[in-house]
Write a protein that holds these residues in place. Structure first.
Motif, PDB file in Angstrom:
ATOM      1  N   ARG A 298       0.924  -1.185   0.064  1.00 39.66           N
ATOM      2  CA  ARG A 298      -0.104  -0.132  -0.103  1.00 39.66           C
ATOM      3  C   ARG A 298       0.705   1.044  -0.078  1.00 39.66           C
ATOM      4  NH1 ARG A 298      -3.103  -3.366   3.658  1.00 39.66           N
ATOM      5  NH2 ARG A 298      -5.084  -3.995   2.669  1.00 39.66           N
ATOM      6  N   LYS A 299       2.105   1.029   0.885  1.00 37.96           N
ATOM      7  CA  LYS A 299       2.975   2.368   0.870  1.00 37.96           C
ATOM      8  C   LYS A 299       3.439   2.393  -0.413  1.00 37.96           C
ATOM      9  CE  LYS A 299       6.756   4.013   3.267  1.00 37.96           C
ATOM     10  NZ  LYS A 299       8.054   3.883   4.282  1.00 37.96           N
ATOM     11  N   PHE A 300       3.920   1.472  -1.336  1.00 37.11           N
ATOM     12  CA  PHE A 300       4.487   1.338  -2.720  1.00 37.11           C
ATOM     13  C   PHE A 300       3.455   2.343  -3.464  1.00 37.11           C
ATOM     14  CE2 PHE A 300       4.560   0.023  -6.750  1.00 37.11           C
ATOM     15  CZ  PHE A 300       6.014   0.446  -7.130  1.00 37.11           C
ATOM     16  N   VAL A 301       2.120   1.771  -3.584  1.00 39.64           N
ATOM     17  CA  VAL A 301       1.243   2.602  -4.477  1.00 39.64           C
ATOM     18  C   VAL A 301       1.101   4.021  -4.108  1.00 39.64           C
ATOM     19  CG1 VAL A 301      -1.174   2.362  -4.789  1.00 39.64           C
ATOM     20  CG2 VAL A 301      -0.212   0.371  -4.602  1.00 39.64           C
ATOM     21  N   ALA A 302       1.020   4.245  -2.791  1.00 37.32           N
ATOM     22  CA  ALA A 302       0.923   5.716  -2.467  1.00 37.32           C
ATOM     23  C   ALA A 302       2.107   6.590  -3.042  1.00 37.32           C
ATOM     24  CB  ALA A 302       0.717   5.858  -1.061  1.00 37.32           C
ATOM     25  N   ASN A 303       3.477   6.041  -2.879  1.00 36.87           N
ATOM     26  CA  ASN A 303       4.486   6.563  -3.407  1.00 36.87           C
ATOM     27  C   ASN A 303       4.806   6.599  -4.974  1.00 36.87           C
ATOM     28  OD1 ASN A 303       5.373   6.887  -0.757  1.00 36.87           O
ATOM     29  ND2 ASN A 303       6.669   5.336  -0.696  1.00 36.87           N
ATOM     30  N   PHE A 304       4.233   5.549  -5.435  1.00 35.90           N
ATOM     31  CA  PHE A 304       3.926   5.658  -7.147  1.00 35.90           C
ATOM     32  C   PHE A 304       3.027   6.669  -7.367  1.00 35.90           C
ATOM     33  CE2 PHE A 304       2.315   4.103 -10.926  1.00 35.90           C
ATOM     34  CZ  PHE A 304       3.157   3.933 -11.735  1.00 35.90           C
ATOM     35  N   GLN A 305       2.109   6.695  -6.798  1.00 34.10           N
ATOM     36  CA  GLN A 305       0.956   7.692  -7.207  1.00 34.10           C
ATOM     37  C   GLN A 305       1.664   9.345  -6.993  1.00 34.10           C
ATOM     38  OE1 GLN A 305      -2.387   6.267  -4.885  1.00 34.10           O
ATOM     39  NE2 GLN A 305      -3.292   5.488  -6.901  1.00 34.10           N
ATOM     40  N   ALA A 306       2.166   9.400  -5.877  1.00 30.73           N
ATOM     41  CA  ALA A 306       2.969  10.610  -5.567  1.00 30.73           C
ATOM     42  C   ALA A 306       3.858  10.985  -6.549  1.00 30.73           C
ATOM     43  CB  ALA A 306       3.123  10.697  -4.078  1.00 30.73           C
ATOM     44  N   ALA A 307       4.771  10.094  -7.060  1.00 31.98           N
ATOM     45  CA  ALA A 307       5.915  10.266  -7.868  1.00 31.98           C
ATOM     46  C   ALA A 307       5.354  10.834  -9.386  1.00 31.98           C
ATOM     47  CB  ALA A 307       6.566   9.096  -7.941  1.00 31.98           C
ATOM     48  N   ASP A 308       4.071  10.611  -9.607  1.00 34.88           N
ATOM     49  CA  ASP A 308       3.451  11.075 -10.954  1.00 34.88           C
ATOM     50  C   ASP A 308       4.312  10.620 -11.984  1.00 34.88           C
ATOM     51  OD1 ASP A 308       1.592  12.341 -12.307  1.00 34.88           O
ATOM     52  OD2 ASP A 308       2.706  14.145 -12.436  1.00 34.88           O
ATOM     53  N   LEU A 309       4.545   9.010 -12.007  1.00 36.75           N
ATOM     54  CA  LEU A 309       5.158   8.401 -13.107  1.00 36.75           C
ATOM     55  C   LEU A 309       4.225   8.196 -14.332  1.00 36.75           C
ATOM     56  CD1 LEU A 309       7.316   6.312 -11.006  1.00 36.75           C
ATOM     57  CD2 LEU A 309       7.955   8.538 -11.998  1.00 36.75           C
ATOM     58  N   GLY A 310       2.827   8.566 -14.344  1.00 33.15           N
ATOM     59  CA  GLY A 310       1.934   7.929 -15.174  1.00 33.15           C
ATOM     60  C   GLY A 310       1.426   6.514 -14.916  1.00 33.15           C
ATOM     61  N   LEU A 311       0.932   6.239 -16.020  1.00 29.65           N
ATOM     62  CA  LEU A 311       0.357   4.549 -15.770  1.00 29.65           C
ATOM     63  C   LEU A 311       1.130   3.462 -15.564  1.00 29.65           C
ATOM     64  CD1 LEU A 311      -2.470   4.876 -18.307  1.00 29.65           C
ATOM     65  CD2 LEU A 311      -2.907   5.072 -16.210  1.00 29.65           C
ATOM     66  N   LEU A 312       0.889   2.629 -14.899  1.00 32.93           N
ATOM     67  CA  LEU A 312       1.666   1.461 -14.934  1.00 32.93           C
ATOM     68  C   LEU A 312       1.533   0.496 -15.813  1.00 32.93           C
ATOM     69  CD1 LEU A 312       3.992  -0.093 -13.316  1.00 32.93           C
ATOM     70  CD2 LEU A 312       2.019  -0.952 -11.831  1.00 32.93           C
ATOM     71  N   ASP A 313       1.943   0.384 -16.842  1.00 30.51           N
ATOM     72  CA  ASP A 313       1.795  -0.347 -18.201  1.00 30.51           C
ATOM     73  C   ASP A 313       2.185  -2.074 -17.792  1.00 30.51           C
ATOM     74  OD1 ASP A 313       0.899   1.648 -19.625  1.00 30.51           O
ATOM     75  OD2 ASP A 313       2.936   2.294 -20.120  1.00 30.51           O
ATOM     76  N   GLY A 314       2.960  -2.287 -17.059  1.00 30.99           N
ATOM     77  CA  GLY A 314       3.228  -4.014 -16.874  1.00 30.99           C
ATOM     78  C   GLY A 314       3.942  -3.979 -15.550  1.00 30.99           C
ATOM     79  N   ILE A 315       3.610  -5.257 -15.295  1.00 31.22           N
ATOM     80  CA  ILE A 315       4.445  -5.711 -13.952  1.00 31.22           C
ATOM     81  C   ILE A 315       4.889  -7.117 -14.296  1.00 31.22           C
ATOM     82  CG2 ILE A 315       4.161  -6.466 -11.316  1.00 31.22           C
ATOM     83  CD1 ILE A 315       1.851  -4.542 -11.351  1.00 31.22           C
ATOM     84  N   LEU A 316       6.441  -7.171 -13.920  1.00 26.58           N
ATOM     85  CA  LEU A 316       6.807  -8.618 -13.936  1.00 26.58           C
ATOM     86  C   LEU A 316       7.150  -9.014 -12.606  1.00 26.58           C
ATOM     87  CD1 LEU A 316      10.102  -9.422 -16.125  1.00 26.58           C
ATOM     88  CD2 LEU A 316       9.515 -10.640 -14.015  1.00 26.58           C
ATOM     89  N   CYS A 317       5.946  -9.888 -12.109  1.00 27.75           N
ATOM     90  CA  CYS A 317       6.007 -10.368 -10.733  1.00 27.75           C
ATOM     91  C   CYS A 317       7.086 -11.466 -10.588  1.00 27.75           C
ATOM     92  CB  CYS A 317       4.765 -10.980 -10.418  1.00 27.75           C
ATOM     93  SG  CYS A 317       3.417  -9.825 -10.733  1.00 27.75           S
ATOM     94  N   ASN A 318       8.311 -10.773 -10.306  1.00 29.60           N
ATOM     95  CA  ASN A 318       9.453 -11.879 -10.019  1.00 29.60           C
ATOM     96  C   ASN A 318       9.961 -12.091  -8.537  1.00 29.60           C
ATOM     97  OD1 ASN A 318      12.133 -12.911 -10.846  1.00 29.60           O
ATOM     98  ND2 ASN A 318      12.837 -11.209  -9.691  1.00 29.60           N
ATOM     99  N   ALA A 319       9.602 -11.232  -7.723  1.00 37.38           N
ATOM    100  CA  ALA A 319       9.964 -11.533  -6.174  1.00 37.38           C
ATOM    101  C   ALA A 319       9.296 -12.747  -5.714  1.00 37.38           C
ATOM    102  CB  ALA A 319       9.600 -10.312  -5.614  1.00 37.38           C
ATOM    103  N   GLY A 320       9.974 -13.444  -5.221  1.00 34.26           N
ATOM    104  CA  GLY A 320       9.239 -14.702  -4.358  1.00 34.26           C
ATOM    105  C   GLY A 320      10.475 -15.536  -3.627  1.00 34.26           C
ATOM    106  N   ILE A 321       9.822 -16.337  -2.895  1.00 29.70           N
ATOM    107  CA  ILE A 321      10.658 -17.222  -1.906  1.00 29.70           C
ATOM    108  C   ILE A 321      10.106 -18.666  -2.050  1.00 29.70           C
ATOM    109  CG2 ILE A 321      11.140 -15.260  -0.233  1.00 29.70           C
ATOM    110  CD1 ILE A 321       8.665 -16.552   1.637  1.00 29.70           C
TER     111      ILE A 321
END
Length: 114
Positions: free
Chosen positions: A66-89
């Motif tokens: 949730r904090k990442f989303v808020a920071n992303f929106q505040a950074a005004d980087l535009g739309l998020l066009d794609g996510i590579l879901c790589n992190a994992g354990i």
């Protein structure tokens, strides 16, 4: 955006994307911001692409997502066009997260989908 893009397969994918698509804004979303910034510097040098940034994101924490989303929106980087879901354990990690979910399930699934 690439989760866990500071090492391993995520870093390799980031390098390919940064090399081929210099007009993309590439975000390395990683739980360790120091390591992420080191990866950004290395990628910028090796790909001659300055359109790479690091942002803190721990997918094993719904608060962090949730904090990442808020920071992303505040950074005004535009739309998020794609996510590579790589992190994992892997299943060798046990226990519950602060959110009360199994650490593997939250890290590999819930965090990315939130």
């Amino acid at each position: 955006m690439i989760t866990g893009g500071n090492s391993g397969l995520g870093f390799a994918a980031a390098k390919i994307i940064a090399s081929r698509y210099k007009d993309y804004q590439l975000i390395l979303a990683c739980r360790n911001l120091e390591k992420a910034n080191m990866a950004v510097n290395e990628l910028q040098k090796s790909t001659d692409n300055q359109n790479i940034i690091a942002m803190e994101l721990d997918v094993s924490s719904l608060h962090s997502v949730r904090k990442f989303v808020a920071n992303f929106q505040a950074a005004d980087l535009g739309l998020l066009d794609g996510i590579l879901c790589n992190a994992g354990i892997n299943g060798n990690n046990t226990g519950l997260t602060k959110d009360g979910f199994g650490v593997v399930f939250e890290t590999n699934h819930l965090g990315h989908f939130l």
